[in-house]
Enzyme design. Structure first.
Site, PDB file in Angstrom:
ATOM      1  CG  HIS A 143       2.655  28.192  21.421  1.00 44.44           C
ATOM      2  ND1 HIS A 143       3.303  28.738  22.499  1.00 44.44           N
ATOM      3  CD2 HIS A 143       2.849  26.845  21.504  1.00 44.44           C
ATOM      4  CE1 HIS A 143       3.866  27.780  23.213  1.00 44.44           C
ATOM      5  NE2 HIS A 143       3.598  26.621  22.630  1.00 44.44           N
ATOM      6  CE  LYS A 164       6.768  25.089  20.904  1.00 37.85           C
ATOM      7  NZ  LYS A 164       6.132  24.085  21.770  1.00 37.85           N
ATOM      8  CG  ASP A 182       5.564  31.154  25.047  1.00 33.67           C
ATOM      9  OD1 ASP A 182       5.191  29.974  24.933  1.00 33.67           O
ATOM     10  OD2 ASP A 182       4.891  32.031  25.619  1.00 33.67           O
ATOM     11  NE  ARG A 248      12.583   5.483   5.820  1.00 29.90           N
ATOM     12  CZ  ARG A 248      12.950   4.228   6.050  1.00 29.90           C
ATOM     13  NH1 ARG A 248      12.045   3.257   6.057  1.00 29.90           N
ATOM     14  NH2 ARG A 248      14.223   3.933   6.262  1.00 29.90           N
TER      15      ARG A 248
END
Length: 323
Positions: A143, A164, A182, A248
């Protein structure tokens, strides 16, 4: 869901490889090939049948054909008859060589499919193995959304409703291409290469909440879509968590294992105001730079004099995301 075994019909092999049918067995329309390996039966024609696998497609080239022609008629027929008694998937004669009369006769006698090709044996063998390996590659359906950004295949994963498809839509508008929305079908075609595509039924369709289903190819044109692409980077979308410390620097690379192949992965926190399309463009370019040997975080630390020489990137394999 991963399926362990795939097959391809002999009929489709004949059509794709443009083979000439000399004799078709009664089960020609239904027989299937379950192995990507092929065999040149030189040893078998000489009488050695240990470790012989009749389920492989058999190829006869100039070497085998010349050897058979050197035999006396009785010996040649005996060698071919012993070979043809096996339940062969198919026997293909290369170089467009005229098949021996005994070969045609025994193919009819034992009802074996006999084919021919104009191609050189080595060239045809390589093409056939490549086709079979691609058709029988291990695969899994995940998915997510697969897009190609600056030539890098990005597999976007995350919970439903995290954004998404909307991000993929923005990337399409910025000139990038959609492969699947999907459901993404991923095949492992080599030890280190994954190819992603969409199931045929939903290819180029997108589902957008509040709008419904659209066809990206019809709306944005054929330049906005692509049938398949390599999977180069896994992007995990998750809702921003103030309690979580996100990377980061990007000094180390995390990996997600899919079908036994480690793919670099990043986690992108999602919250209102973040331009996810631009972030994914940067992620694609950064991933390409890393593959070319440049890591901006390592270079920064070197310039700051914090380290003299950094070791290779530490692999942090996320075993919770194996597929």
């Amino acid at each position: 869901m991963v399926r362990e075994e795939y097959s391809v019909s002999l009929k489709s092999i004949v059509e794709e490889q443009n083979l000439h049918i000399i004799h078709a067995a009664k089960d020609f329309d239904t027989v299937r090939v379950y192995t990507a390996d092929v065999n040149r039966p030189a040893l078998q024609l000489a009488g050695f049948y240990d470790y012989f696998d009749p389920n492989r497609i058999q190829l006869i080239g100039r070497v085998e054909n010349t050897y058979l022609q050197t035999l006396a008629p009785e010996a040649r027929r005996a060698a071919l008859e012993q070979f043809m008694r096996f339940d062969l998937r198919a026997l293909i004669i290369c170089h467009d060589t005229k098949p021996l009369p005994e070969c045609i006769e025994l193919a009819q006698k034992y009802d074996r499919t006999l084919l021919s090709t104009k191609e050189d044996t080595s060239t045809f063998m390589a093409d056939l193995i490549s086709m079979l390996r691609n058709a029988m590659a291990p695969r899994v359906t995940l998915h997510g959304v697969l897009v190609e950004v600056y030539g890098e295949g990005l597999l976007i994963m995350g919970d439903s409703g995290v954004g998404k498809s909307e991000t993929a839509l923005e990337l399409i508008k910025r000139g990038h291409r959609l492969i699947a929305d999907d459901a993404v079908e991923i095949r492992r075609i080599s030890r280190e290469t994954l190819i992603g595509t969409a199931p045929e039924l939903i290819r180029y369709y997108m589902e957008l909440r509040g709008i419904g289903v659209i066809n990206a190819r019809h709306i944005f044109g054929v330049g906005a879509v692509k049938p398949e692409t390599n999977v180069d980077l896994v992007v995990n979308f998750e809702l921003w968590d103030n309690e979580k410390a996100y990377d980061r620097l990007g000094l180390d690379t995390e990996y997600t294992s899919i079908l036994g192949v480690n793919i670099p992965s990043v986690t992108i926190p999602v919250r209102p105001g973040r331009n996810l399309a631009v972030i994914l463009e940067l992620a694609a370019m950064n991933n390409r730079q890393k593959k070319m040997g440049y890591n901006a975080a390592q270079e920064l630390l070197r310039q700051l004099g914090m380290v003299d020489d950094l070791p290779p990137e530490t692999i942090k394999k996320d075993t919770s995301d194996e597929y």
